[in-house]
Motif scaffolding. Structure first.
Motif, mmCIF file in Angstrom:
data_model
loop_
_atom_site.group_PDB
_atom_site.id
_atom_site.type_symbol
_atom_site.label_atom_id
_atom_site.label_comp_id
_atom_site.label_asym_id
_atom_site.label_seq_id
_atom_site.Cartn_x
_atom_site.Cartn_y
_atom_site.Cartn_z
ATOM 1 N N GLY A 188 88.006 59.983 81.535
ATOM 2 C CA GLY A 188 88.374 59.564 82.879
ATOM 3 C C GLY A 188 89.866 59.469 83.080
ATOM 4 N N SER A 189 90.616 60.364 82.435
ATOM 5 C CA SER A 189 92.071 60.353 82.527
ATOM 6 C C SER A 189 92.552 61.702 83.053
ATOM 7 C CB SER A 189 92.663 60.043 81.140
ATOM 8 O OG SER A 189 94.074 59.963 81.198
ATOM 9 N N SER A 190 93.837 61.972 82.885
ATOM 10 C CA SER A 190 94.403 63.252 83.311
ATOM 11 C C SER A 190 94.807 64.065 82.084
ATOM 12 C CB SER A 190 95.625 63.032 84.207
ATOM 13 O OG SER A 190 96.688 62.452 83.471
ATOM 14 N N ARG A 191 94.883 65.368 82.263
ATOM 15 C CA ARG A 191 95.257 66.246 81.149
ATOM 16 C C ARG A 191 96.654 65.922 80.647
ATOM 17 N NH1 ARG A 191 98.285 70.469 80.716
ATOM 18 N NH2 ARG A 191 98.526 70.674 82.973
ATOM 19 N N GLU A 192 97.559 65.597 81.560
ATOM 20 C CA GLU A 192 98.939 65.322 81.164
ATOM 21 C C GLU A 192 99.027 64.091 80.252
ATOM 22 O OE1 GLU A 192 98.791 67.823 84.667
ATOM 23 O OE2 GLU A 192 97.902 65.864 84.239
ATOM 24 N N VAL A 193 98.265 63.060 80.601
ATOM 25 C CA VAL A 193 98.281 61.842 79.780
ATOM 26 C C VAL A 193 97.682 62.111 78.409
ATOM 27 C CG1 VAL A 193 97.352 59.500 79.568
ATOM 28 C CG2 VAL A 193 98.257 60.290 81.761
ATOM 29 N N ILE A 194 96.565 62.840 78.365
ATOM 30 C CA ILE A 194 95.926 63.154 77.083
ATOM 31 C C ILE A 194 96.845 64.011 76.222
ATOM 32 C CG2 ILE A 194 93.997 64.360 75.996
ATOM 33 C CD1 ILE A 194 93.313 61.632 77.277
ATOM 34 N N THR A 195 97.542 64.956 76.833
ATOM 35 C CA THR A 195 98.479 65.795 76.091
ATOM 36 C C THR A 195 99.586 64.942 75.467
ATOM 37 O OG1 THR A 195 98.064 67.727 77.481
ATOM 38 C CG2 THR A 195 100.151 67.679 76.290
ATOM 39 N N ARG A 196 100.080 63.966 76.225
ATOM 40 C CA ARG A 196 101.119 63.084 75.690
ATOM 41 C C ARG A 196 100.604 62.261 74.512
ATOM 42 N NH1 ARG A 196 101.994 57.917 76.533
ATOM 43 N NH2 ARG A 196 100.698 57.816 78.425
ATOM 44 N N LEU A 197 99.399 61.710 74.650
ATOM 45 C CA LEU A 197 98.832 60.894 73.569
ATOM 46 C C LEU A 197 98.525 61.729 72.330
ATOM 47 C CD1 LEU A 197 96.430 58.569 75.602
ATOM 48 C CD2 LEU A 197 98.672 58.008 74.636
ATOM 49 N N LEU A 198 98.031 62.948 72.535
ATOM 50 C CA LEU A 198 97.795 63.833 71.391
ATOM 51 C C LEU A 198 99.113 64.183 70.701
ATOM 52 C CD1 LEU A 198 95.098 66.262 72.843
ATOM 53 C CD2 LEU A 198 94.766 64.618 70.992
ATOM 54 N N GLY A 199 100.162 64.354 71.498
ATOM 55 C CA GLY A 199 101.473 64.623 70.919
ATOM 56 C C GLY A 199 101.955 63.470 70.056
ATOM 57 N N GLU A 200 101.688 62.229 70.501
ATOM 58 C CA GLU A 200 102.063 61.064 69.702
ATOM 59 C C GLU A 200 101.280 61.030 68.390
ATOM 60 O OE1 GLU A 200 101.474 57.676 72.142
ATOM 61 O OE2 GLU A 200 103.056 58.195 73.583
ATOM 62 N N LEU A 201 99.986 61.326 68.454
ATOM 63 C CA LEU A 201 99.165 61.354 67.235
ATOM 64 C C LEU A 201 99.599 62.484 66.311
ATOM 65 C CD1 LEU A 201 95.659 60.645 68.817
ATOM 66 C CD2 LEU A 201 96.944 59.126 67.299
ATOM 67 N N GLU A 202 100.002 63.589 66.902
ATOM 68 C CA GLU A 202 100.486 64.714 66.094
ATOM 69 C C GLU A 202 101.796 64.329 65.405
ATOM 70 O OE1 GLU A 202 100.872 69.560 66.465
ATOM 71 O OE2 GLU A 202 100.753 68.341 68.296
ATOM 72 N N GLY A 203 102.648 63.601 66.111
ATOM 73 C CA GLY A 203 103.909 63.160 65.528
ATOM 74 C C GLY A 203 103.716 62.211 64.361
ATOM 75 N N ARG A 204 102.602 61.467 64.370
ATOM 76 C CA ARG A 204 102.303 60.564 63.261
ATOM 77 C C ARG A 204 101.610 61.267 62.095
ATOM 78 N NH1 ARG A 204 100.606 57.160 67.745
ATOM 79 N NH2 ARG A 204 102.135 55.485 68.076
ATOM 80 N N GLY A 205 101.273 62.545 62.303
ATOM 81 C CA GLY A 205 100.629 63.299 61.232
ATOM 82 C C GLY A 205 99.124 63.161 61.199
ATOM 83 N N ALA A 206 98.519 62.612 62.268
ATOM 84 C CA ALA A 206 97.073 62.432 62.295
ATOM 85 C C ALA A 206 96.338 63.733 62.582
ATOM 86 C CB ALA A 206 96.687 61.384 63.335
ATOM 87 N N LEU A 207 96.986 64.620 63.336
ATOM 88 C CA LEU A 207 96.304 65.846 63.750
ATOM 89 C C LEU A 207 97.324 66.920 64.097
ATOM 90 C CD1 LEU A 207 96.744 65.766 67.080
ATOM 91 C CD2 LEU A 207 94.895 64.123 66.945
ATOM 92 N N ARG A 208 96.800 68.109 64.338
ATOM 93 C CA ARG A 208 97.630 69.229 64.801
ATOM 94 C C ARG A 208 96.878 69.902 65.942
ATOM 95 N NH1 ARG A 208 97.821 72.215 60.409
ATOM 96 N NH2 ARG A 208 99.739 71.268 59.611
ATOM 97 N N THR A 209 97.549 70.098 67.068
ATOM 98 C CA THR A 209 96.897 70.701 68.219
ATOM 99 C C THR A 209 97.195 72.186 68.299
ATOM 100 O OG1 THR A 209 98.773 70.189 69.668
ATOM 101 C CG2 THR A 209 97.014 68.547 69.516
ATOM 102 N N GLY A 210 96.247 72.907 68.863
ATOM 103 C CA GLY A 210 96.404 74.331 69.118
ATOM 104 C C GLY A 210 95.660 74.674 70.392
ATOM 105 N N ARG A 211 95.652 75.922 70.763
ATOM 106 C CA ARG A 211 94.984 76.335 71.997
ATOM 107 C C ARG A 211 93.467 76.226 71.824
ATOM 108 N NH1 ARG A 211 96.606 78.894 76.498
ATOM 109 N NH2 ARG A 211 95.077 80.102 77.677
ATOM 110 N N GLY A 212 92.876 75.259 72.515
ATOM 111 C CA GLY A 212 91.431 75.088 72.454
ATOM 112 C C GLY A 212 90.928 74.490 71.160
#
Length: 229
Positions: A188-212
């Motif tokens: 129930g959020s926006s894509r922009e907010v989720i992208t920012r939060l995923l970026g924070e998790l990626e910066g902590r080394g929890a995950l790595r994002t890619g296309r899809g």
């Protein structure tokens, strides 16, 4: 009518009420139920629509969700094999319109029972009645959990919890195949907010994002994030 012996066997495997019900009810159920197949993306029911049938899923997944005035969606629960929709059952019994949306996330195989049979069997068959009441018990806690998360849990914790759930449900794969938009819809959020939060998790080394896709590098960091008060 369900005549195929293999399909009858699958129904008996997935739905305990058919195994415990008497022969008369079981044969009546097979006589009245109808097989159905729906493609992925098919809208099963709209908000405000009437409920003429109750579907019992044999394969695939459906999602029940509410749509806000701002256009954002909140997932209430999902229906998988061996399950049915408590909201549909409640609407049939109360003869009220469906108060949400239901959509096929994947192709679905099911059997459907007409509303008149749903109501009639509530008084005629204890196993059927227990099955319908069990839907309420199973889903009520799930829906309250969604409300609790939305009202009281920060979005970053909800995102971490969702990723962990998807990872565990899929057998702990190295890669989750999803998009930022799909996660935003789920939460129930926006894509922009989720992208920012995923970026924070990626910066902590929890995950790595890619296309899809999202690769979980350290699920333990997501678990820690999920449990932060």
């Amino acid at each position: 009518m369900i005549q195929d012996p293999q399909q009858r066997a699958r129904l008996l495997e997935h739905f305990a009420f058919l195994r415990t019900a008497g022969d008369d009810f079981r044969e009546a159920f097979f006589e009245r139920a109808v097989a159905a197949r729906l493609p992925a993306g098919h809208i099963i029911c709209h908000d405000g629509g009437s409920c003429a049938q109750l579907a019992l899923a044999l394969a695939g997944t459906a999602r029940i969700y509410k749509l806000g005035e701002n256009g954002r969606e909140v997932t209430l629960y999902r229906i998988g094999p061996g399950e049915s929709c408590v909201v549909t059952a409640a609407c049939i019994l109360s003869e009220r319109p469906f108060p949400a949306f239901a959509v096929c996330e994947t192709a679905i195989e099911a059997v459907v029972v007409g509303a008149a049979d749903v109501r009639r069997w509530m008084g005629a068959s204890a196993p059927w009645r227990e099955f319908v009441f069990g839907l309420v018990a199973d889903r009520l806690g799930e829906v309250f959990g969604v409300l609790d998360a939305i009202l009281f849990k920060p979005l970053d914790q909800r995102l971490a919890a969702l990723l962990l759930h998807r990872w565990q449900a899929a057998g702990r794969p190295a890669m989750l195949h999803t998009t930022h938009q799909a996660l935003a819809v789920e939460l129930g959020s926006s894509r922009e907010v989720i992208t920012r939060l995923l970026g924070e998790l990626e910066g902590r080394g929890a995950l790595r994002t890619g296309r899809g896709r999202i690769e979980l590098l350290d699920p333990g960091l997501l678990e820690a994030r999920d449990t932060i008060d």
